[in-house]
Scaffold this motif. Structure first.
Motif, mmCIF file in Angstrom:
data_model
loop_
_atom_site.group_PDB
_atom_site.id
_atom_site.type_symbol
_atom_site.label_atom_id
_atom_site.label_comp_id
_atom_site.label_asym_id
_atom_site.label_seq_id
_atom_site.Cartn_x
_atom_site.Cartn_y
_atom_site.Cartn_z
ATOM 1 N N ILE A 140 -17.654 -14.091 -18.907
ATOM 2 C CA ILE A 140 -18.061 -12.696 -19.106
ATOM 3 C C ILE A 140 -19.082 -12.581 -20.241
ATOM 4 C CG2 ILE A 140 -17.256 -10.393 -19.736
ATOM 5 C CD1 ILE A 140 -16.129 -10.952 -17.154
ATOM 6 N N LYS A 141 -18.817 -13.259 -21.325
ATOM 7 C CA LYS A 141 -19.734 -13.144 -22.462
ATOM 8 C C LYS A 141 -21.103 -13.730 -22.142
ATOM 9 C CE LYS A 141 -16.627 -12.505 -26.343
ATOM 10 N NZ LYS A 141 -16.085 -13.041 -27.612
ATOM 11 N N LEU A 142 -21.100 -14.817 -21.367
ATOM 12 C CA LEU A 142 -22.380 -15.396 -20.966
ATOM 13 C C LEU A 142 -23.144 -14.437 -20.052
ATOM 14 C CD1 LEU A 142 -21.849 -19.219 -20.376
ATOM 15 C CD2 LEU A 142 -23.295 -18.097 -22.068
ATOM 16 N N LYS A 143 -22.400 -13.729 -19.253
ATOM 17 C CA LYS A 143 -23.053 -12.740 -18.383
ATOM 18 C C LYS A 143 -23.778 -11.705 -19.237
ATOM 19 C CE LYS A 143 -23.971 -10.688 -14.475
ATOM 20 N NZ LYS A 143 -24.466 -11.313 -13.246
ATOM 21 N N MET A 144 -23.120 -11.238 -20.243
ATOM 22 C CA MET A 144 -23.728 -10.224 -21.092
ATOM 23 C C MET A 144 -24.934 -10.804 -21.835
ATOM 24 S SD MET A 144 -21.566 -8.364 -19.900
ATOM 25 C CE MET A 144 -22.400 -6.869 -20.335
ATOM 26 N N THR A 145 -24.796 -12.017 -22.291
ATOM 27 C CA THR A 145 -25.914 -12.654 -22.992
ATOM 28 C C THR A 145 -27.121 -12.776 -22.069
ATOM 29 O OG1 THR A 145 -24.263 -13.969 -24.162
ATOM 30 C CG2 THR A 145 -26.555 -14.638 -24.396
ATOM 31 N N GLN A 173 -29.682 -17.307 -13.792
ATOM 32 C CA GLN A 173 -29.630 -17.669 -15.208
ATOM 33 C C GLN A 173 -28.182 -17.798 -15.667
ATOM 34 O OE1 GLN A 173 -31.940 -14.625 -17.105
ATOM 35 N NE2 GLN A 173 -33.905 -15.588 -16.617
ATOM 36 N N HIS A 174 -27.368 -16.907 -15.152
ATOM 37 C CA HIS A 174 -25.948 -16.967 -15.490
ATOM 38 C C HIS A 174 -25.334 -18.264 -14.989
ATOM 39 C CE1 HIS A 174 -21.696 -15.034 -15.195
ATOM 40 N NE2 HIS A 174 -21.866 -15.552 -16.379
ATOM 41 N N LEU A 175 -25.641 -18.592 -13.737
ATOM 42 C CA LEU A 175 -25.142 -19.835 -13.156
ATOM 43 C C LEU A 175 -25.588 -21.045 -13.975
ATOM 44 C CD1 LEU A 175 -25.473 -19.572 -9.265
ATOM 45 C CD2 LEU A 175 -23.439 -19.362 -10.706
ATOM 46 N N ARG A 183 -19.701 -3.223 -29.517
ATOM 47 C CA ARG A 183 -18.570 -2.539 -28.911
ATOM 48 C C ARG A 183 -18.134 -3.216 -27.617
ATOM 49 N NH1 ARG A 183 -19.404 3.844 -29.897
ATOM 50 N NH2 ARG A 183 -17.339 4.238 -30.759
ATOM 51 N N THR A 184 -19.122 -3.575 -26.834
ATOM 52 C CA THR A 184 -18.816 -4.224 -25.561
ATOM 53 C C THR A 184 -18.097 -5.550 -25.794
ATOM 54 O OG1 THR A 184 -20.740 -3.219 -24.498
ATOM 55 C CG2 THR A 184 -19.792 -5.142 -23.432
ATOM 56 N N TYR A 185 -18.573 -6.301 -26.769
ATOM 57 C CA TYR A 185 -17.944 -7.602 -27.019
ATOM 58 C C TYR A 185 -16.518 -7.435 -27.519
ATOM 59 C CZ TYR A 185 -22.304 -9.941 -26.044
ATOM 60 O OH TYR A 185 -23.409 -10.425 -25.402
ATOM 61 N N ARG A 186 -16.302 -6.397 -28.336
ATOM 62 C CA ARG A 186 -14.928 -6.120 -28.769
ATOM 63 C C ARG A 186 -14.059 -5.764 -27.559
ATOM 64 N NH1 ARG A 186 -14.830 -1.450 -31.991
ATOM 65 N NH2 ARG A 186 -17.017 -1.799 -32.526
ATOM 66 N N LEU A 187 -14.646 -4.934 -26.704
ATOM 67 C CA LEU A 187 -13.912 -4.525 -25.507
ATOM 68 C C LEU A 187 -13.553 -5.723 -24.641
ATOM 69 C CD1 LEU A 187 -12.918 -2.099 -23.820
ATOM 70 C CD2 LEU A 187 -15.085 -2.214 -22.580
ATOM 71 N N ILE A 224 -17.313 -3.816 -17.026
ATOM 72 C CA ILE A 224 -17.815 -4.188 -18.349
ATOM 73 C C ILE A 224 -19.331 -3.978 -18.417
ATOM 74 C CG2 ILE A 224 -18.171 -6.110 -19.950
ATOM 75 C CD1 ILE A 224 -15.345 -5.303 -20.004
ATOM 76 N N VAL A 225 -20.013 -4.390 -17.366
ATOM 77 C CA VAL A 225 -21.467 -4.209 -17.351
ATOM 78 C C VAL A 225 -21.827 -2.719 -17.428
ATOM 79 C CG1 VAL A 225 -23.585 -4.506 -16.012
ATOM 80 C CG2 VAL A 225 -21.931 -6.356 -16.118
ATOM 81 N N LEU A 226 -21.102 -1.934 -16.681
ATOM 82 C CA LEU A 226 -21.342 -0.479 -16.700
ATOM 83 C C LEU A 226 -21.145 0.080 -18.104
ATOM 84 C CD1 LEU A 226 -22.042 2.057 -15.167
ATOM 85 C CD2 LEU A 226 -19.654 2.290 -14.499
ATOM 86 N N PHE A 227 -20.089 -0.366 -18.753
ATOM 87 C CA PHE A 227 -19.830 0.064 -20.131
ATOM 88 C C PHE A 227 -20.955 -0.393 -21.053
ATOM 89 C CE2 PHE A 227 -18.111 -0.514 -24.380
ATOM 90 C CZ PHE A 227 -17.426 0.670 -24.577
ATOM 91 N N TRP A 228 -21.348 -1.614 -20.880
ATOM 92 C CA TRP A 228 -22.391 -2.217 -21.713
ATOM 93 C C TRP A 228 -23.698 -1.438 -21.635
ATOM 94 C CZ3 TRP A 228 -26.841 -4.657 -19.647
ATOM 95 C CH2 TRP A 228 -27.599 -5.402 -20.550
ATOM 96 N N ILE A 229 -24.001 -0.968 -20.417
ATOM 97 C CA ILE A 229 -25.223 -0.198 -20.239
ATOM 98 C C ILE A 229 -25.210 1.058 -21.095
ATOM 99 C CG2 ILE A 229 -26.374 1.307 -18.578
ATOM 100 C CD1 ILE A 229 -25.809 -0.908 -16.482
ATOM 101 N N HIS A 230 -24.030 1.632 -21.232
ATOM 102 C CA HIS A 230 -23.904 2.865 -22.010
ATOM 103 C C HIS A 230 -23.712 2.591 -23.492
ATOM 104 C CE1 HIS A 230 -23.369 5.987 -18.850
ATOM 105 N NE2 HIS A 230 -23.298 4.894 -18.129
ATOM 106 N N ASP A 231 -23.505 1.361 -23.821
ATOM 107 C CA ASP A 231 -23.146 1.004 -25.193
ATOM 108 C C ASP A 231 -24.389 0.989 -26.086
ATOM 109 O OD1 ASP A 231 -22.193 0.020 -27.524
ATOM 110 O OD2 ASP A 231 -21.345 -1.824 -26.677
ATOM 111 N N SER A 232 -24.444 1.954 -26.971
ATOM 112 C CA SER A 232 -25.616 2.024 -27.854
ATOM 113 C C SER A 232 -25.304 1.500 -29.253
ATOM 114 C CB SER A 232 -26.123 3.462 -27.928
ATOM 115 O OG SER A 232 -25.069 4.340 -28.224
#
Lengths: 238, 238
Positions: B96-101, B74-76, B186-190, B172-180
């Motif tokens: 990176i942002k698309l990955k998170m999306t 999906q990312h690709l 927060r992740t996007y700001r980071l 970033i993904v690891l952080f995102w997982i913890h990001d509540s």
DNA sequence: CAAGAGTTTTGAACACGTTCAAGTATCAAT
DNA sequence: ATTGATACTTGAACGTGTTCAAAACTCTTG
């Protein structure tokens, strides 16, 4: 160092049983690896019933936690005999190398330590909450190191340095787990290189000229850590 | 994008069944989480027998692997629609942002991705072997990024940069997982902060004056990666 | 010593991941 | 149509982690 991590154990006999089970577990983990070892075989080897093992260790994972705690205490004991007077760099080098020496006997199955490292509950998670006592104790080693060192380090950096050194040490352990070179020589070489590098980096960062850059880096790190500390979540206590 | 990751599937009906099972799995994972979901409930939900689920996915973990593979594709797909002409920094930001999306819908259970990240077998392990196709595909995204960017980056750095960016993205993904925080703001700001930082750092490192420092840093990184690549170890293939 | 209040110990039972031998469907070749 | 090969599907069975109600032990108090 004396207190067992389970406060609910009330009798001397209980402590003994607990120790017996943990010893049996480590022995079989060593022989067969973590996954291959069954709770039944641990109980049998320890001469207790299956249910009894669960009385002292709420799950198979708690055995790992206890293992980690054990090596932590061995590490502390080894550190206690250390002279306090040397340089920061020399002390850091020793602390890290002693850590590896402590873990050495368990190299073959130490990988399980990281099995749950990305789990928010785990004390080994980089972004985990500082509230976990195991984690706190682990970071305290580096807090002592930073405080006992006779170097001038700016306050802002000094505050974050223990965590950063702890993180560095976790990275080394992770590398060590993968290190299949004889006697893990590669890891020891890596420690030499990186400790030297770290020492220089800390000196550099402590320079007043670097203040703006340092401030920015530290703010970033703080932001990274912050996110984790407002997660609720049950601890692994029974 | 069309080929299923299981080469052993021969019929159209087979592909359908496989897709059905994966779809059912993701739905229940989403509802109940990974641990709480049983293979039996997945099979039932997909309208197949338990054994059939195992015919297509050798283990519960293979479902995670398939999930990762799915989001990767999906990312690709999302990346394919992207213009090639912009700056390196802008492209990195988008990638990176698309990955998170892409991962967003699965935020609640994406943590399982890291469940085995420290396991030497795992394609997500930082020190893991590059031989794993999943890992390779994942890093290739950043390889393309580096190559398509119209910036002058020294050859030595260019060689390692894809891996380093991949590592950064994992962080970033690891952080995102913890990001509540709501919507994971927060992740996007980071991401904004760190991509800016990375871009500056790369420019700095590309400066001819920095050559010695860069060389030293790269040699260290190379040494870190090297150790992993001589581990034997079975892959997770059925 | 007897009763009672913890504390520890037991083993049967349960749910789940996984395996596998046997069964069914599909389809090309005769 | 029949056969045979291949791909798919089934569900019973196994081993393992975990739970729990009941038994056994230990130690204080009358």
């Amino acid at each position: 160092m004396g207190a067992a991590s389970k406060e609910s154990i009330k009798t001397q006999k209980g402590e003994l049983t607990r120790a017996l089970i943990l010893k049996a577990a480590l022995e079989i983990f060593h022989e067969r690896g973590y996954e291959e070892t069954t709770m039944r075989s641990i109980a049998k080897h320890a001469g207790v019933s299956l249910g009894n093992a669960y009385y002292y260790f709420g799950s198979k994972e708690h055995l790992i936690q206890a293992f980690y705690h054990l090596t932590h205490e061995q590490h502390l004991a080894a550190l206690a005999t250390l002279p306090k007077g040397t340089t920061f760099k020399a002390r850091l080098l020793t602390v890290i190398k002693l850590k590896m020496t402590t873990l050495q006997p368990y190299h073959e199955f130490a990988g399980v330590l990281f099995k749950t490292a990305a789990n928010p509950q785990s004390p080994l998670n980089p972004f985990g909450s500082d509230s976990d006592p195991v984690r706190r104790a682990s970071i305290d080693v580096f807090k002592d190191l930073v405080e006992s060192a006779n170097v001038r380090i700016p306050k802002d950096l000094k505050a974050e340095l223990p965590y950063l050194l702890w993180l560095y040490h976790m990275g080394i352990v992770l590398f060590w787990i993968h290190d299949s070179s004889p006697k893990q020589r590669r890891t020891y070489r890596l420690i030499d290189t990186t400790v030297d590098l770290l020492d220089k980096l800390i000196s550099l960062a402590s320079n007043p000229l670097m203040r703006p850059v340092r401030k920015r880096a530290l703010r970033l790190i703080e932001e990274l850590r912050e996110a984790a500390n407002d997660v609720g979540g049950e601890s692994l206590a029974v």
